[in-house]
Write a protein that holds these residues in place. Structure first.
Motif, PDB file in Angstrom:
ATOM      1  N   ASP A  85      -5.649 -16.218  -7.836  1.00 26.37           N
ATOM      2  CA  ASP A  85      -6.564 -15.735  -6.810  1.00 26.37           C
ATOM      3  C   ASP A  85      -5.841 -14.703  -5.953  1.00 26.37           C
ATOM      4  O   ASP A  85      -5.323 -15.011  -4.878  1.00 26.37           O
ATOM      5  CB  ASP A  85      -7.050 -16.906  -5.960  1.00 26.37           C
ATOM      6  N   LEU A  86      -5.814 -13.479  -6.445  1.00 24.67           N
ATOM      7  CA  LEU A  86      -5.096 -12.407  -5.755  1.00 24.67           C
ATOM      8  C   LEU A  86      -5.737 -12.083  -4.413  1.00 24.67           C
ATOM      9  O   LEU A  86      -5.049 -11.767  -3.440  1.00 24.67           O
ATOM     10  CB  LEU A  86      -5.047 -11.151  -6.627  1.00 24.67           C
ATOM     11  N   GLY A  87      -7.069 -12.164  -4.316  1.00 31.61           N
ATOM     12  CA  GLY A  87      -7.757 -11.828  -3.078  1.00 31.61           C
ATOM     13  C   GLY A  87      -7.349 -12.735  -1.927  1.00 31.61           C
ATOM     14  O   GLY A  87      -6.982 -12.262  -0.847  1.00 31.61           O
ATOM     15  N   THR A  88      -7.384 -14.056  -2.158  1.00 33.22           N
ATOM     16  CA  THR A  88      -7.008 -15.006  -1.116  1.00 33.22           C
ATOM     17  C   THR A  88      -5.528 -14.908  -0.784  1.00 33.22           C
ATOM     18  O   THR A  88      -5.132 -14.958   0.386  1.00 33.22           O
ATOM     19  CB  THR A  88      -7.345 -16.445  -1.557  1.00 33.22           C
ATOM     20  N   ALA A  89      -4.692 -14.776  -1.821  1.00 30.75           N
ATOM     21  CA  ALA A  89      -3.252 -14.663  -1.605  1.00 30.75           C
ATOM     22  C   ALA A  89      -2.924 -13.428  -0.767  1.00 30.75           C
ATOM     23  O   ALA A  89      -2.084 -13.482   0.145  1.00 30.75           O
ATOM     24  CB  ALA A  89      -2.525 -14.606  -2.951  1.00 30.75           C
ATOM     25  N   THR A  90      -3.592 -12.316  -1.049  1.00 33.25           N
ATOM     26  CA  THR A  90      -3.366 -11.086  -0.292  1.00 33.25           C
ATOM     27  C   THR A  90      -3.829 -11.239   1.155  1.00 33.25           C
ATOM     28  O   THR A  90      -3.166 -10.768   2.090  1.00 33.25           O
ATOM     29  CB  THR A  90      -4.103  -9.910  -0.952  1.00 33.25           C
ATOM     30  N   ALA A  91      -4.968 -11.910   1.352  1.00 29.93           N
ATOM     31  CA  ALA A  91      -5.484 -12.129   2.706  1.00 29.93           C
ATOM     32  C   ALA A  91      -4.491 -12.937   3.542  1.00 29.93           C
ATOM     33  O   ALA A  91      -4.281 -12.640   4.720  1.00 29.93           O
ATOM     34  CB  ALA A  91      -6.828 -12.843   2.640  1.00 29.93           C
TER      35      ALA A  91
ATOM     36  N   GLY B 105       6.090  -4.636   5.426  1.00 32.21           N
ATOM     37  CA  GLY B 105       4.943  -3.907   4.891  1.00 32.21           C
ATOM     38  C   GLY B 105       5.254  -3.269   3.553  1.00 32.21           C
ATOM     39  O   GLY B 105       4.430  -3.300   2.626  1.00 32.21           O
ATOM     40  N   VAL B 106       6.447  -2.703   3.431  1.00 31.58           N
ATOM     41  CA  VAL B 106       6.857  -2.083   2.163  1.00 31.58           C
ATOM     42  C   VAL B 106       6.982  -3.131   1.065  1.00 31.58           C
ATOM     43  O   VAL B 106       6.511  -2.946  -0.059  1.00 31.58           O
ATOM     44  CB  VAL B 106       8.196  -1.325   2.343  1.00 31.58           C
ATOM     45  N   VAL B 107       7.603  -4.265   1.407  1.00 28.65           N
ATOM     46  CA  VAL B 107       7.772  -5.341   0.424  1.00 28.65           C
ATOM     47  C   VAL B 107       6.412  -5.894  -0.006  1.00 28.65           C
ATOM     48  O   VAL B 107       6.159  -6.104  -1.198  1.00 28.65           O
ATOM     49  CB  VAL B 107       8.644  -6.475   1.004  1.00 28.65           C
ATOM     50  N   GLY B 108       5.531  -6.133   0.973  1.00 28.66           N
ATOM     51  CA  GLY B 108       4.206  -6.663   0.654  1.00 28.66           C
ATOM     52  C   GLY B 108       3.393  -5.699  -0.189  1.00 28.66           C
ATOM     53  O   GLY B 108       2.734  -6.117  -1.147  1.00 28.66           O
ATOM     54  N   GLY B 109       3.431  -4.415   0.151  1.00 23.48           N
ATOM     55  CA  GLY B 109       2.706  -3.419  -0.630  1.00 23.48           C
ATOM     56  C   GLY B 109       3.229  -3.306  -2.046  1.00 23.48           C
ATOM     57  O   GLY B 109       2.460  -3.181  -3.003  1.00 23.48           O
ATOM     58  N   SER B 110       4.540  -3.374  -2.191  1.00 20.39           N
ATOM     59  CA  SER B 110       5.149  -3.295  -3.525  1.00 20.39           C
ATOM     60  C   SER B 110       4.774  -4.517  -4.360  1.00 20.39           C
ATOM     61  O   SER B 110       4.468  -4.403  -5.555  1.00 20.39           O
ATOM     62  CB  SER B 110       6.670  -3.198  -3.405  1.00 20.39           C
ATOM     63  N   LEU B 111       4.779  -5.694  -3.718  1.00 20.93           N
ATOM     64  CA  LEU B 111       4.423  -6.922  -4.421  1.00 20.93           C
ATOM     65  C   LEU B 111       2.982  -6.871  -4.897  1.00 20.93           C
ATOM     66  O   LEU B 111       2.677  -7.252  -6.044  1.00 20.93           O
ATOM     67  CB  LEU B 111       4.628  -8.126  -3.497  1.00 20.93           C
TER      68      LEU B 111
ATOM     69  N   THR C 151       1.218  -4.212  -5.572  1.00 20.76           N
ATOM     70  CA  THR C 151       1.117  -3.232  -6.666  1.00 20.76           C
ATOM     71  C   THR C 151       1.589  -3.823  -7.987  1.00 20.76           C
ATOM     72  O   THR C 151       0.937  -3.656  -9.032  1.00 20.76           O
ATOM     73  CB  THR C 151       1.954  -1.986  -6.327  1.00 20.76           C
ATOM     74  N   VAL C 152       2.717  -4.530  -7.940  1.00 18.80           N
ATOM     75  CA  VAL C 152       3.250  -5.147  -9.161  1.00 18.80           C
ATOM     76  C   VAL C 152       2.264  -6.162  -9.734  1.00 18.80           C
ATOM     77  O   VAL C 152       1.990  -6.181 -10.939  1.00 18.80           O
ATOM     78  CB  VAL C 152       4.611  -5.818  -8.876  1.00 18.80           C
ATOM     79  N   LEU C 153       1.712  -7.005  -8.866  1.00 21.10           N
ATOM     80  CA  LEU C 153       0.766  -8.013  -9.320  1.00 21.10           C
ATOM     81  C   LEU C 153      -0.527  -7.389  -9.840  1.00 21.10           C
ATOM     82  O   LEU C 153      -1.136  -7.894 -10.779  1.00 21.10           O
ATOM     83  CB  LEU C 153       0.450  -8.991  -8.182  1.00 21.10           C
ATOM     84  N   ALA C 154      -0.942  -6.296  -9.224  1.00 19.41           N
ATOM     85  CA  ALA C 154      -2.184  -5.641  -9.628  1.00 19.41           C
ATOM     86  C   ALA C 154      -2.090  -5.040 -11.018  1.00 19.41           C
ATOM     87  O   ALA C 154      -3.055  -5.069 -11.790  1.00 19.41           O
ATOM     88  CB  ALA C 154      -2.559  -4.556  -8.610  1.00 19.41           C
ATOM     89  N   VAL C 155      -0.927  -4.495 -11.364  1.00 22.79           N
ATOM     90  CA  VAL C 155      -0.785  -3.818 -12.662  1.00 22.79           C
ATOM     91  C   VAL C 155      -0.200  -4.737 -13.732  1.00 22.79           C
ATOM     92  O   VAL C 155      -0.146  -4.358 -14.901  1.00 22.79           O
ATOM     93  CB  VAL C 155       0.102  -2.559 -12.529  1.00 22.79           C
ATOM     94  N   SER C 156       0.217  -5.950 -13.332  1.00 23.08           N
ATOM     95  CA  SER C 156       0.870  -6.844 -14.299  1.00 23.08           C
ATOM     96  C   SER C 156      -0.114  -7.464 -15.281  1.00 23.08           C
ATOM     97  O   SER C 156       0.273  -7.886 -16.370  1.00 23.08           O
ATOM     98  CB  SER C 156       1.629  -7.953 -13.561  1.00 23.08           C
ATOM     99  N   GLU C 157      -1.397  -7.548 -14.896  1.00 25.56           N
ATOM    100  CA  GLU C 157      -2.427  -8.093 -15.780  1.00 25.56           C
ATOM    101  C   GLU C 157      -3.501  -7.032 -15.974  1.00 25.56           C
ATOM    102  O   GLU C 157      -4.032  -6.495 -15.006  1.00 25.56           O
ATOM    103  CB  GLU C 157      -3.038  -9.363 -15.180  1.00 25.56           C
ATOM    104  N   SER C 158      -3.841  -6.761 -17.237  1.00 23.33           N
ATOM    105  CA  SER C 158      -4.803  -5.693 -17.525  1.00 23.33           C
ATOM    106  C   SER C 158      -6.175  -5.970 -16.924  1.00 23.33           C
ATOM    107  O   SER C 158      -6.829  -5.075 -16.385  1.00 23.33           O
ATOM    108  CB  SER C 158      -4.929  -5.494 -19.038  1.00 23.33           C
ATOM    109  N   TYR C 159      -6.637  -7.250 -16.984  1.00 24.53           N
ATOM    110  CA  TYR C 159      -7.959  -7.584 -16.436  1.00 24.53           C
ATOM    111  C   TYR C 159      -7.985  -7.364 -14.925  1.00 24.53           C
ATOM    112  O   TYR C 159      -8.996  -6.924 -14.355  1.00 24.53           O
ATOM    113  CB  TYR C 159      -8.326  -9.037 -16.770  1.00 24.53           C
TER     114      TYR C 159
END
Length: 385
Positions: free
Chosen positions: A167-173, A196-202, A204-212
């Motif tokens: 659940d990326l949405g809740t985790a990000t919130a 902020g830099v660390v959170g943004g990088s994390l 991005t990595v999670l967003a592109v790590s799974e194709s769906y």
């Protein structure tokens, strides 16, 4: 100091919450009765299936709202260790065979007739925990290792458990609220920028790590590139908005809820509101959120207690994130994250937690009002002495 049930409560906040939640129950029924009839979750074939379930949750949420509105919010400081234990335990149980699945994710616990989503409760639990711990670290909040870092370890573990659902949405919130509370606590700018830099990088990595996940986060840019798959929900939402116009087709008159728009009664309920009640219906929802958030900010500003102030601002920001994420997704301005519209969308856990959260706001406001009255009574006594 005289106690007044009329003067000691923020009735504008309370009435707005119940007006919006009641409207939500109505719109859940209007947007879901076709799905209840033809899809029949669990084979029910009952057009009132979602209405009855949401009405039960609304009744339970109302009872808890009244309770927590009069529950001394200072007690949460003592309850924080237990809240943390329950947060970890509930998320762990979801992942070790006690959870139920839906939509490709395992996020729920089935407790008899009730299906709870622990991550919703954890969001509030983390706000309470962060407000408690950072309110006690004001003396050395400028020190990263001693002041800022320790609570982030707990947040990181919670983040990992939620991402396992996934659940990326809740985790990000949760990460965003954490960042906001750290900022309000008075941390140094270098620490805030670094986080902020660390959170943004994390992210991005999670967003592109799974194709769906990447497709879902980017499909909003051009939904017509894949109109039958990743872009389908957003396109059908556009149609609902266009069909509604200024005044809408009338309550119950939506065409998109006839199984054209996926998640019409949850993620995309605002599109059905727009279709049936037009832009005026959407403006009503936005006005209610505006009142709740504005009152919440005032409550946080007026609270002289560091814990109460951070708790109020954390609740307000958590609610604002959900509103922005949902409306941004439905309008095509933000990626679709699966975050529901607070107080309006179908979902018992979300409704329950949101109303309890705002009840805590109302309780903080009640303490603010009574403290001001106590000060006024003291000043009057001094003047007349």
């Amino acid at each position: 100091m005289k106690y007044s049930i009329i003067k000691d409560h923020d009735w504008l906040l309370i009435l707005t919450v119940f007006a919006l939640a009641s409207f939500g129950v109505l719109m859940v029924f209007s947007s879901s009765y076709v799905e209840g009839m033809y899809m029949g979750e669990g084979g029910s074939g009952d057009p009132y299936f979602f209405l009855k379930r949401q009405a039960v949750w609304f009744l339970l949420a109302t009872i808890l709202f009244i309770f927590f509105m009069h529950f001394n919010y200072h007690v949460f400081k003592k309850l924080t260790p237990y809240i943390l234990i329950l947060s970890f335990l509930s998320l762990f149980l979801v992942l070790v065979g006690f959870g139920s699945s839906g939509g490709g994710a395992q996020r729920w616990l089935q407790l008899g007739p009730f299906r709870l989503q622990p991550s919703e409760f954890v969001k509030l639990g983390m706000v309470i925990y962060l407000a408690q711990v950072y309110s006690q670290k004001q003396v050395y909040i400028h020190k990263f290792i001693k002041g800022v870092l320790p609570p982030l370890i707990v947040v990181g573990l919670i983040f990992i458990l939620i991402m396992r659902q996934p659940d990326l949405g809740t985790a990000t919130a949760i990460l965003m609220v954490t960042f906001f509370i750290i900022f309000l606590s008075g941390a140094r700018w270098i620490h805030i920028i670094g986080l902020g830099v660390v959170g943004g990088s994390l992210f991005t990595v999670l967003a592109v790590s799974e194709s769906y996940r990447f497709r879902r986060l980017t499909s909003f840019v051009d939904p017509f590139a894949d109109p039958m798959n990743d872009g389908l929900q957003l396109i059908q939402g556009y149609i609902a908005f266009a069909h509604g116009g200024l005044t809408g087709t009338g309550l119950g008159g939506s065409v998109q809820k006839l199984l054209y728009l996926p998640e019409a009664h949850t993620d995309f309920i605002l599109a059905i509101i727009s279709e049936e009640l037009g832009i005026l219906g959407v403006l009503f929802v936005l006005a209610c959120y505006g009142v709740i958030l504005f009152k919440g900010v005032l409550i946080g500003i007026k609270c002289k207690n560091p814990f109460g102030s951070l708790l109020a601002f954390g609740i307000v920001f958590q609610l604002a994130i959900q509103v922005v994420f949902n409306i941004g997704a439905v309008s095509g301005l933000l990626p679709i994250t699966g975050i529901t519209l607070p107080l309006v969308s179908n979902g018992g856990s979300s409704l329950l937690v949101t109303m309890v959260s705002i009840a805590i706001l109302a309780n903080i406001s009640r303490h603010n009002i009574r403290q001001n009255r106590l000060k006024e009574d003291f000043d009057n006594q001094v003047k007349t002495a």
